[in-house]
Write an enzyme that holds these catalytic residues in place. Sequence first.
Site, PDB file in Angstrom:
ATOM      1  N   CYS A 142      32.498 -14.286   7.986  1.00 46.52           N
ATOM      2  CA  CYS A 142      31.469 -13.892   8.955  1.00 46.52           C
ATOM      3  C   CYS A 142      32.015 -13.933  10.374  1.00 46.52           C
ATOM      4  CB  CYS A 142      30.235 -14.792   8.830  1.00 46.52           C
ATOM      5  SG  CYS A 142      30.568 -16.542   9.117  1.00 46.52           S
ATOM      6  N   ASP A 181      33.898 -18.616   1.087  1.00 48.66           N
ATOM      7  CA  ASP A 181      32.908 -18.051   2.007  1.00 48.66           C
ATOM      8  C   ASP A 181      32.634 -19.099   3.083  1.00 48.66           C
ATOM      9  OD1 ASP A 181      30.884 -16.687   3.261  1.00 48.66           O
ATOM     10  OD2 ASP A 181      29.461 -16.781   1.605  1.00 48.66           O
ATOM     11  N   GLN A 213      22.454 -16.503   3.011  1.00 44.32           N
ATOM     12  CA  GLN A 213      22.640 -15.430   3.981  1.00 44.32           C
ATOM     13  C   GLN A 213      21.308 -15.056   4.649  1.00 44.32           C
ATOM     14  OE1 GLN A 213      25.502 -14.201   4.863  1.00 44.32           O
ATOM     15  NE2 GLN A 213      26.905 -14.798   3.239  1.00 44.32           N
ATOM     16  N   ASP A 264      30.589 -28.271  -2.158  1.00 45.37           N
ATOM     17  CA  ASP A 264      29.982 -28.068  -0.842  1.00 45.37           C
ATOM     18  C   ASP A 264      29.776 -29.447  -0.223  1.00 45.37           C
ATOM     19  OD1 ASP A 264      28.370 -25.525   0.546  1.00 45.37           O
ATOM     20  OD2 ASP A 264      27.638 -27.480   1.196  1.00 45.37           O
TER      21      ASP A 264
END
Length: 450
Positions: free
Chosen positions: A408, A381, A283, A333
């Site tokens: 986001c 996320d 972040q 990921d």
Amino acid sequence: MNLHVKQKIPLKIKKMGINGEGIGFYKRTLVFVPGALKGEDIYCQITAVKRNFAEAKLLSVHKESKFRVTPACDIYEACGGCQIMHLQYNKQLEFKEDLLRQALKKFVPRGYESYDIRPTIGMEEPQYYRAKLQFQTRKIKGEVKTGLYAENSHYLVSLKNCLVQDKTTQAIVNKVAVLLGKYQLPIYDERKIAGVRTVMVRRSRKTGQVQMIFVTSKSLNFNSLVQDLVRDFPEIVTIAVNLQTSKTSEIYGEKTEIIWGQESIRESVLDYEFALSPRAFYQLNPEQTEVLYGEAVKALDVHPEDHLIDAYCGVGTIGFAFARQVKSLRGMDIIPEAIADAKQNAKRLGLSNTYYEAGLAEEIIPRWYKEGYRADALIVDPPRTGLDDRLLETILKYAPKKMVYVSCNVSTLARDLARLTKVYEVNYIQSVDMFPHTARTEAVVKLSKR
């Protein structure tokens, strides 16, 4: 439509849009005006006419909002990196809550009218909060400049004192511009010149360590520049080069090589530390990340016997907040370096109940289920594009009993909720202001299986 380009019109601003622009109606036609605020009477000039709406530029404000403030940034309008610095900060927080409501109304997820949408959590000092910068480089009138492109253009706005950027990272990139000129390293030009395209600088709030990436379209010798830079800034511990040779909007190419220093920097959040390699995602606002992750922990409410999947796990940061509270934690990921970091971070933290794998969540999760693994909880996320379609189908198929969605982008969040609410109930949405003075917000959504 009774509008044409260059036409000047008066307009009453009724609300603000998802990009922070003012919205009014001219003879029942929607008109979007950047820089205008809700409640203002303005005069504007039409810049574009589309099928269902028009765009305009603000010429003057006849009746000013009492919440309008003078931006502290002297290149605010030229830069475009911030969109709502002219709005009083407490009203920015209300605007971000309204963004959620607008997005939900557009995508109509099940029961959205009665969602518990909690007030946005803001910052006490909403300046110099960005711990990472990614500035473009260009040569303008013979001088190397670094900064951001003006909105919807490839015109570089030079940034030397950004009010939302960490002061150390700003000072470093200013020096980089000088050194690129001093050593006459070629600067990328879209038409003909191969050279340095982008500079990334990231600073750890915990340790003060700094890492950098030079993104270049050709192999270059940075040795002299590096020597000067690390002498002036001893907090720099990692310098890497990324080769991006294709003409694309993608900032990075596939290969990143460390040319000086150590592999990673050390950062911390909540009560644990971790390593970040140069390409790993973290972040941008470390102070508010504490708040965001704290809200995620509260929302997921895990138990000692739970098995947890952390999709889009990055270097493991958000999952580590739960690791000591669950029976097992698994993450994935698409960036192999991030997974390598996650494994090292878990080892450093002494965690024996974690497992990480590089690849796509929508491919890995079904395989895990075939192998017998069952998740009680899921945290996602995703990037601004939201959840991949196949991952959404995977989540709906296997449906862990509780889930937290950290978003986001309110638009893709609302779009994804329209599908997730076929199986899940939205308990509440808590927005967190990760990006003061911009039209972006972050949200934590607590979901439970129906």
